[in-house]
Design a protein around this motif. Sequence first.
Motif, PDB file in Angstrom:
ATOM      1  N   ASP A 231       0.860  -1.177   0.000  1.00 39.22           N
ATOM      2  CA  ASP A 231       0.000   0.000   0.000  1.00 39.22           C
ATOM      3  C   ASP A 231       0.893   1.222   0.000  1.00 39.22           C
ATOM      4  OD1 ASP A 231      -2.242   1.526  -0.057  1.00 39.22           O
ATOM      5  OD2 ASP A 231      -3.065   0.864   1.849  1.00 39.22           O
ATOM      6  N   PRO A 239      -4.853   6.856  -0.882  1.00 37.81           N
ATOM      7  CA  PRO A 239      -4.318   5.534  -0.622  1.00 37.81           C
ATOM      8  C   PRO A 239      -4.941   4.486  -1.540  1.00 37.81           C
ATOM      9  CG  PRO A 239      -4.922   6.640   1.421  1.00 37.81           C
ATOM     10  CD  PRO A 239      -5.450   7.474   0.285  1.00 37.81           C
ATOM     11  N   ILE A 242      -8.985   1.291  -1.702  1.00 35.33           N
ATOM     12  CA  ILE A 242     -10.224   1.809  -1.137  1.00 35.33           C
ATOM     13  C   ILE A 242     -11.225   1.968  -2.270  1.00 35.33           C
ATOM     14  CG2 ILE A 242      -9.092   3.004   0.762  1.00 35.33           C
ATOM     15  CD1 ILE A 242      -9.397   5.593  -0.716  1.00 35.33           C
ATOM     16  N   VAL A 289      -3.351   5.569   9.437  1.00 32.13           N
ATOM     17  CA  VAL A 289      -4.133   4.652   8.605  1.00 32.13           C
ATOM     18  C   VAL A 289      -4.055   3.267   9.217  1.00 32.13           C
ATOM     19  CG1 VAL A 289      -4.283   3.487   6.366  1.00 32.13           C
ATOM     20  CG2 VAL A 289      -3.904   5.949   6.455  1.00 32.13           C
ATOM     21  N   ASN A 291      -5.079  -0.687   8.159  1.00 29.94           N
ATOM     22  CA  ASN A 291      -5.526  -1.610   7.121  1.00 29.94           C
ATOM     23  C   ASN A 291      -5.875  -2.963   7.723  1.00 29.94           C
ATOM     24  OD1 ASN A 291      -5.080   0.255   5.128  1.00 29.94           O
ATOM     25  ND2 ASN A 291      -3.383  -0.828   4.139  1.00 29.94           N
ATOM     26  N   LYS A 297      -7.029  -3.849   2.642  1.00 29.98           N
ATOM     27  CA  LYS A 297      -7.953  -2.745   2.414  1.00 29.98           C
ATOM     28  C   LYS A 297      -7.988  -1.846   3.641  1.00 29.98           C
ATOM     29  CE  LYS A 297     -10.989  -5.031  -0.935  1.00 29.98           C
ATOM     30  NZ  LYS A 297     -12.382  -5.450  -1.241  1.00 29.98           N
ATOM     31  N   GLN A 298      -8.263  -0.582   3.385  1.00 27.36           N
ATOM     32  CA  GLN A 298      -8.249   0.388   4.467  1.00 27.36           C
ATOM     33  C   GLN A 298      -9.423   0.173   5.416  1.00 27.36           C
ATOM     34  OE1 GLN A 298      -8.971   5.063   4.576  1.00 27.36           O
ATOM     35  NE2 GLN A 298      -7.118   4.566   3.450  1.00 27.36           N
ATOM     36  N   LYS A 301      -9.105   5.755   8.536  1.00 32.16           N
ATOM     37  CA  LYS A 301      -8.074   6.788   8.416  1.00 32.16           C
ATOM     38  C   LYS A 301      -8.428   7.913   9.371  1.00 32.16           C
ATOM     39  CE  LYS A 301      -5.805   9.937   5.143  1.00 32.16           C
ATOM     40  NZ  LYS A 301      -5.735  10.389   3.742  1.00 32.16           N
TER      41      LYS A 301
END
Length: 401
Positions: A231, A239, A242, A289, A291, A297-298, A301
């Motif tokens: 990432d 980022p 997402i 952030v 993940n 995947k996020q 944030k």
Amino acid sequence: MTSIDINSNNNNNNSNINNNNNNNNNNNNNNNNNNNNNNNNNNNNNNNNNIVESKLIGHKDTVLCISSHSKKEIIASGSDDCTVRIWDLNTNKSIKSIVDGFQGNPVNNVCFDQDFTLYCSYDNIIVSFDLRQPNLILKEFNTQFKFNNEEINQLSFDSKYQYLAACDDSGQTKIIDVTKNKLIESLNKKHTNIATGCVFRPNSKNELITSSMDFSIIHWDFLKAKVLHRDTFKEGSLPQNIGKSQQQQQQQQQETEPNRMLNPPFVTSVDCSNNSKYVAVSMGDGTIVINEISSFKQYLKINSIHKSSIQQVHYPKYLENNYERLISFGNYDKKIVIWDVSEEMNAKVSTLLTNDEKNNERIKAWVEHSEKINCITTSNLRNNTIFVADLSNDLKLLSIQ
């Protein structure tokens, strides 16, 4: 050994801590001046509570690093004075010191195994010491590793304490099998700048995550030197990993709430939750952030309240479900913040419009430290305590009341 000066039960210490009271909207007279100086503070009131600060005095120069033992109530600290000290948390006294073995260099990293061995790094060299030696002052190391090419930035063990990872300024991370005293893999040619952090995924056989000043984190199969996920948080871009709806929401936030920080999003640190599900990163632009590791995947944030780049994020070891909390501190703003990053809180803040409103809900506690901070850690054996290495010569224990 040097005596310990403990400033316990002192309500006039240099730290002021504000705990969020999310369930009471009527206490608008509480002290909110240290929050974001915005009118939204009345929506989420803070109570002034005390923090007990203890000073462990012994080092002759700045404390650079700290490590807690997973089974024993001891911690280790390394310093610019080119020594390491071992501290007993039951007495807050120094019980051993290591004064040689570092060739007159500052000790940048310390890391316990699960038994009696302490690993220390200076420059690009790792040395280990057996703490069962009866001497109060240790001068001879057991093993020495010279596998890294440049200065080491972090040491980290896997869950079984077989593999030791060491990331360095060249962007590489070396994986050492300490049971065989052998280098088993070099993770290189993927990060293009300084590798700032490395952490094993808990209870996994072969997974490691590294962070770098090249704006990225990498999820590795370290036994195969294979990249599983990457990432990148490039300046001026969103980022990766997402969805479009999240991108549109972030773009709207950027238009209405420009980022307070002008620094690039260098990734300054990385940490994994103890349930092996999440990885958290701190960045130079003041954001955090998290993940999901399996998909990368996020998860969330945070455009945080720090007025400088964030130096470190840390999941507190004293919590059984530590994935619900996250600790951060800024590089120059001297502020330590405890965040609520639970799924319940995510649902709660999803209805709020501004970052300030969301931050006010998420912040469980914060403290304004007296010195610029170098690093923090916690212990699974000491509840609600944060160990702080700062620019002073003293190691600080902050006990949240």
